[in-house]
Design a protein around this motif. Structure first.
Motif, PDB file in Angstrom:
ATOM      1  N   ILE A  15     -25.897  31.821 133.992  1.00  5.19           N
ATOM      2  CA  ILE A  15     -27.364  31.658 133.937  1.00  5.19           C
ATOM      3  C   ILE A  15     -28.056  33.019 133.891  1.00  5.19           C
ATOM      4  N   PHE A  16     -27.422  34.049 134.490  1.00  7.94           N
ATOM      5  CA  PHE A  16     -28.054  35.369 134.529  1.00  7.94           C
ATOM      6  C   PHE A  16     -28.116  35.967 133.132  1.00  7.94           C
ATOM      7  N   THR A  17     -27.008  35.863 132.404  1.00 10.30           N
ATOM      8  CA  THR A  17     -26.973  36.364 131.030  1.00 10.30           C
ATOM      9  C   THR A  17     -27.920  35.542 130.149  1.00 10.30           C
ATOM     10  N   LEU A  31     -37.677  38.870 135.769  1.00 12.08           N
ATOM     11  CA  LEU A  31     -37.466  38.736 137.220  1.00 12.08           C
ATOM     12  C   LEU A  31     -36.347  37.719 137.474  1.00 12.08           C
ATOM     13  N   GLY A  32     -35.445  37.606 136.495  1.00 11.96           N
ATOM     14  CA  GLY A  32     -34.317  36.687 136.616  1.00 11.96           C
ATOM     15  C   GLY A  32     -33.111  37.389 137.233  1.00 11.96           C
ATOM     16  N   GLN A  33     -32.244  37.888 136.363  1.00 15.67           N
ATOM     17  CA  GLN A  33     -31.011  38.554 136.817  1.00 15.67           C
ATOM     18  C   GLN A  33     -31.320  39.663 137.827  1.00 15.67           C
ATOM     19  N   GLY A  34     -30.480  39.749 138.876  1.00 19.80           N
ATOM     20  CA  GLY A  34     -30.765  40.684 139.962  1.00 19.80           C
ATOM     21  C   GLY A  34     -30.257  42.090 139.701  1.00 19.80           C
ATOM     22  N   PHE A  35     -31.148  42.930 139.202  1.00 20.27           N
ATOM     23  CA  PHE A  35     -30.799  44.352 139.080  1.00 20.27           C
ATOM     24  C   PHE A  35     -32.074  45.172 139.181  1.00 20.27           C
ATOM     25  N   LEU A 120     -24.748  28.307 146.138  1.00 17.63           N
ATOM     26  CA  LEU A 120     -23.683  29.302 146.171  1.00 17.63           C
ATOM     27  C   LEU A 120     -23.661  30.163 144.906  1.00 17.63           C
ATOM     28  N   TYR A 121     -23.136  31.354 145.078  1.00 16.34           N
ATOM     29  CA  TYR A 121     -23.080  32.321 143.977  1.00 16.34           C
ATOM     30  C   TYR A 121     -22.114  31.814 142.905  1.00 16.34           C
ATOM     31  N   ASP A 122     -22.423  32.115 141.651  1.00 17.33           N
ATOM     32  CA  ASP A 122     -21.767  31.398 140.555  1.00 17.33           C
ATOM     33  C   ASP A 122     -20.292  31.733 140.339  1.00 17.33           C
ATOM     34  N   MET A 169     -27.714  35.963 151.947  1.00 14.25           N
ATOM     35  CA  MET A 169     -27.281  34.959 150.984  1.00 14.25           C
ATOM     36  C   MET A 169     -28.136  34.949 149.708  1.00 14.25           C
ATOM     37  N   ASN A 170     -27.453  34.982 148.589  1.00 16.34           N
ATOM     38  CA  ASN A 170     -28.069  34.822 147.272  1.00 16.34           C
ATOM     39  C   ASN A 170     -27.957  33.346 146.904  1.00 16.34           C
ATOM     40  N   PRO A 171     -28.999  32.623 146.528  1.00 19.66           N
ATOM     41  CA  PRO A 171     -30.350  33.085 146.229  1.00 19.66           C
ATOM     42  C   PRO A 171     -31.348  32.942 147.379  1.00 19.66           C
ATOM     43  N   VAL A 200     -22.471  41.736 150.050  1.00 18.35           N
ATOM     44  CA  VAL A 200     -22.966  42.760 149.119  1.00 18.35           C
ATOM     45  C   VAL A 200     -24.397  43.191 149.437  1.00 18.35           C
ATOM     46  N   TYR A 201     -25.173  42.297 150.079  1.00 20.53           N
ATOM     47  CA  TYR A 201     -26.568  42.658 150.400  1.00 20.53           C
ATOM     48  C   TYR A 201     -26.710  43.160 151.837  1.00 20.53           C
ATOM     49  N   GLU A 202     -25.615  43.656 152.428  1.00 22.96           N
ATOM     50  CA  GLU A 202     -25.610  44.023 153.847  1.00 22.96           C
ATOM     51  C   GLU A 202     -26.718  45.001 154.230  1.00 22.96           C
ATOM     52  N   GLY A 231     -22.997  48.746 144.091  1.00 23.44           N
ATOM     53  CA  GLY A 231     -24.052  48.370 143.151  1.00 23.44           C
ATOM     54  C   GLY A 231     -25.350  48.074 143.865  1.00 23.44           C
ATOM     55  N   LYS A 232     -25.262  47.306 144.949  1.00 26.89           N
ATOM     56  CA  LYS A 232     -26.471  46.914 145.679  1.00 26.89           C
ATOM     57  C   LYS A 232     -26.917  48.016 146.627  1.00 26.89           C
ATOM     58  N   THR A 233     -25.948  48.645 147.309  1.00 31.19           N
ATOM     59  CA  THR A 233     -26.313  49.605 148.350  1.00 31.19           C
ATOM     60  C   THR A 233     -26.929  50.872 147.763  1.00 31.19           C
ATOM     61  N   TYR A 316     -32.264  40.646 147.095  1.00 30.55           N
ATOM     62  CA  TYR A 316     -33.230  41.058 146.075  1.00 30.55           C
ATOM     63  C   TYR A 316     -34.176  39.924 145.709  1.00 30.55           C
ATOM     64  N   PHE A 317     -34.074  38.756 146.403  1.00 27.55           N
ATOM     65  CA  PHE A 317     -34.627  37.535 145.811  1.00 27.55           C
ATOM     66  C   PHE A 317     -35.602  36.777 146.699  1.00 27.55           C
ATOM     67  N   LEU A 318     -36.573  36.154 146.021  1.00 27.93           N
ATOM     68  CA  LEU A 318     -37.463  35.181 146.644  1.00 27.93           C
ATOM     69  C   LEU A 318     -37.269  33.860 145.925  1.00 27.93           C
ATOM     70  N   VAL A 364     -37.273  27.826 141.885  1.00 28.52           N
ATOM     71  CA  VAL A 364     -36.791  28.918 141.028  1.00 28.52           C
ATOM     72  C   VAL A 364     -36.701  30.186 141.861  1.00 28.52           C
ATOM     73  N   ARG A 365     -35.879  31.125 141.384  1.00 25.87           N
ATOM     74  CA  ARG A 365     -35.655  32.395 142.087  1.00 25.87           C
ATOM     75  C   ARG A 365     -36.261  33.534 141.286  1.00 25.87           C
ATOM     76  N   PHE A 366     -37.056  34.355 141.970  1.00 27.87           N
ATOM     77  CA  PHE A 366     -37.603  35.568 141.356  1.00 27.87           C
ATOM     78  C   PHE A 366     -36.947  36.785 142.006  1.00 27.87           C
TER      79      PHE A 366
HETATM   80  N1  GLN Z   1     -25.788  38.933 141.204  1.00 29.01           N
HETATM   81  C1  GLN Z   1     -26.761  38.951 140.159  1.00 29.01           C
HETATM   82  C2  GLN Z   1     -27.812  37.890 140.424  1.00 29.01           C
HETATM   83  O1  GLN Z   1     -27.652  37.034 141.265  1.00 29.01           O
HETATM   84  C3  GLN Z   1     -26.201  38.733 138.796  1.00 29.01           C
HETATM   85  C4  GLN Z   1     -24.950  39.428 138.440  1.00 29.01           C
HETATM   86  C5  GLN Z   1     -24.469  38.944 137.106  1.00 29.01           C
HETATM   87  O2  GLN Z   1     -25.239  38.862 136.155  1.00 29.01           O
HETATM   88  N2  GLN Z   1     -23.235  38.572 137.031  1.00 29.01           N
HETATM   89  O3  GLN Z   1     -28.808  37.916 139.761  1.00 29.01           O
END
Ligand code: GLN
Ligand code: PMP
Length: 389
Positions: A15-17, A31-35, A120-122, A169-171, A200-202, A231-233, A316-318, A364-366
C-alpha cells in the motif's frame, strides 16, 4: 506453467508504494508512506561519504562491523540498562525489514503459532505464512488500542512459539503500557514462547513518555529479540540499516538466516551509524521534540477540518476517523484515493493493516514527519476541499 509460491504470488504491491505512486501521478502532497522529507544530520552523512572514499568497500563481517555492534550494545545499555555482548549478542541487518524476516525464519517451524496484534505492519504475515506458521491475531480497537485481556489469553496455546510486538506501534502510535507488557510477559513465560519486538520507533516517543522494551522485564531477556532501525532513529530511511539484540543462542540462529538473506550490509553506512548512535541526549531529545511539534501541528489542522484525531504517543503517524467528513465512500481505500486525487493529499487506508474479518473502513493514516510548510499546505488543501469546523 506451474503455480508460483502462493504466499507471494497472491500479494499485491504494498500500500505504501501504491499510494506514493498515486501521489506522484496526481501531484499530491505525500502524507502516506512514512519517510521524512528532510535527510538526517549532515555529519552522519559526511561520515558515510568519508568511509566510502576511504574504504574498504568489500564485504564487511557477516554479523556487522565491530564498531556498529559495539555501538548497538552501548545504546541498549545506555537507554534501557540491557547488557548484550557485542561479539555474539548483536547482529546488523539491512533494515528492520530484513531483521524481521531473519528472526521469523530462525524461530518458526511449520505449525508453530504466532500471537500478534492488529492493526499490524504489512511485512509480518507473509513471512510468518512462508514459514508455515499460524498467525493468532488479537485485534485492538480505537480509540485507545488497549489489549483485551481475554482475547490475549485466548490467543495462546501449547503451540504458541512466538509473540510479535510492535511498540511504538505503526499505524496507531500506541506505546505498549507497563501493565500490558507485564501481562504479555507472564503469558509468554507460562507458554514458553519467544518474543520478537519491532522497536523501530523507539526514539520517536512524545509527551515525556519513555519506550520500555519488554526485554528489560524480569526473566524476558533470555527469550526476547529486539529490533531497531537507523532509518527511523536518524531520519535516513533509505539506508536500510537495522540491528537485532538478544541472547547468544537466538542471535546465532538469526545470523544463520541472515547469512543467506543479505549476508551483510554496506560498510560505509554501518560506520556512519556506529558514529551516530553515540550522539548525546540532546540529539535524541531534539528528534522526539521536533516530531512531537509536527504531530501537534498536523493534529490541530486535521481536527480543525473536523476529523476525529486519535491520540498518538509515538511513531511518524496520526490516524483519524473519517466518519461524516468529506464524501461517504464504500471503503477507506476509496477514501484515501479520493483524498489523494481530489484533495491533493495522500494518506494510507488503515484497512491495509488488517488481515482479519471486516476491518474498519473509517480510518486513514497521515504521516507527519514532513517540513512544517508541507504540513500547512496539506492542511490548507484538505480544508479547501472538505471545509472546516
Ligand atoms: N514503514 C513505512 C510506513 O509505514 C513504509 C516502509 C515501506 O514502504 N516499506 O509508511
Ligand atoms: N517495522 C515497522 C513497524 C515499520 O513501520 C517499518 C517501516 N519502515 C519497518 C519495520 C521497516 O524498517 P526498515 O526501513 O529499517 O526496514
Amino acid at each position: 506453467m506451474k503455480a508460483l509460491n502462493p504466499t507471494f504470488d497472491g500479494l499485491g504491491t504494498t500500500i505504501f508504494t501504491t499510494m506514493s505512486a498515486l501521489a506522484v501521478e496526481h501531484g499530491a502532497i505525500n502524507l502516506g508512506q512514512g519517510f521524512p522529507d528532510e535527510d538526517g544530520p549532515a555529519d552522519i552523512r559526511q561520515k558515510a561519504a568519508d568511509a566510502l572514499m576511504a574504504g574498504p568497500n568489500q564485504y564487511p563481517p557477516m554479523a556487522g562491523l565491530p564498531a556498529l555492534r559495539q555501538a548497538v550494545a552501548a545504546h541498549d545499555q545506555r537507554f534501557y540498562g540491557l547488557s548484550y555482548n557485542w561479539q555474539d549478542e548483536v547482529l546488523v541487518t539491512s533494515g528492520a525489514t530484513e531483521a524481521l524476516a531473519a528472526c521469523l525464519f530462525a524461530l518458526l517451524s511449520p505449525g508453530d503459532e504466532v500471537v500478534l496484534f492488529e492493526p499490524l505492519y504489512d511485512s509480518y504475515l507473509p513471512i510468518i505464512r512462508q514459514c508455515g506458521a499460524i498467525p493468532k491475531i488479537v485485534r485492538l480497537e480505537a480509540p485507545d488500542w488497549r489489549i483485551p485481556p481475554d482475547a490475549l489469553a485466548a490467543a495462546f496455546s501449547p503451540a504458541t512459539k512466538l509473540v510479535l510486538i510492535n511498540s511504538p506501534m505503526n499505524p496507531t502510535g500506541k506505546l505498549f503500557a507497563g501493565g500490558e507488557l507485564a501481562e504479555i510477559a507472564i503469558l509468554a513465560r507460562r507458554h514458553d514462547a519467544y518474543l520478537l519486538c519491532d522497536e523501530v520507533y523507539e526514539h520517536l516517543v512524545f509527551d515525556g513518555a519513555r519506550h520500555q522494551p519488554i526485554a528489560a522485564l524480569p526473566g524476558m531477556r533470555e527469550r526476547t529479540l529486539r529490533i531497531g532501525s537507523a532509518g527511523k532513529t536518524f531520519s535516513l530511511t533509505g539506508w536500510k540499516v537495522g540491528y537485532v539484540s538478544g541472547p547468544r543462542e537466538l542471535i546465532s540462529a538469526v545470523a544463520k538466516a541472515h547469512q543467506f538473506l543479505t549476508f551483510t550490509t554496506p560498510p560505509d553506512l554501518q560506520a556512519a551509524i556506529a558514529y551516530a548512535l553515540g550522539r548525546d541526549d540532546t540529539y535524541y531529545q531534539g528528534l522526539a521534540a521536533a516530531l512531537q511539534a509536527k504531530r501537534d501541528r498536523l493534529a490541530s489542522g486535521l481536527a480543525g477540518i473536523g476529523f476525529t484525531v486519535l491520540p498518538a504517543d509515538g511513531t511518524y503517524f496520526l490516524t483519524v476517523l473519517t466518519d461524516g467528513i468529506g464524501p461517504a465512500l464504500e471503503s477507506d481505500e476509496a477514501y484515501a484515493r479520493w483524498l489523494t486525487v481530489e484533495a491533493g493529499v495522500a494518506a494510507i487506508p488503515c484497512s491495509a493493516f488488517y488481515a482479519g474479518e471486516a476491518p474498519p473502513q473509517n480510518m486513514v493514516r497521515f504521516c507527519f514527519c514532513k517540513q512544517d510548510k508541507v504540513l500547512e499546505d496539506a492542511i490548507s488543501r484538505l480544508a479547501a476541499k472538505i471545509g472546516g469546523k
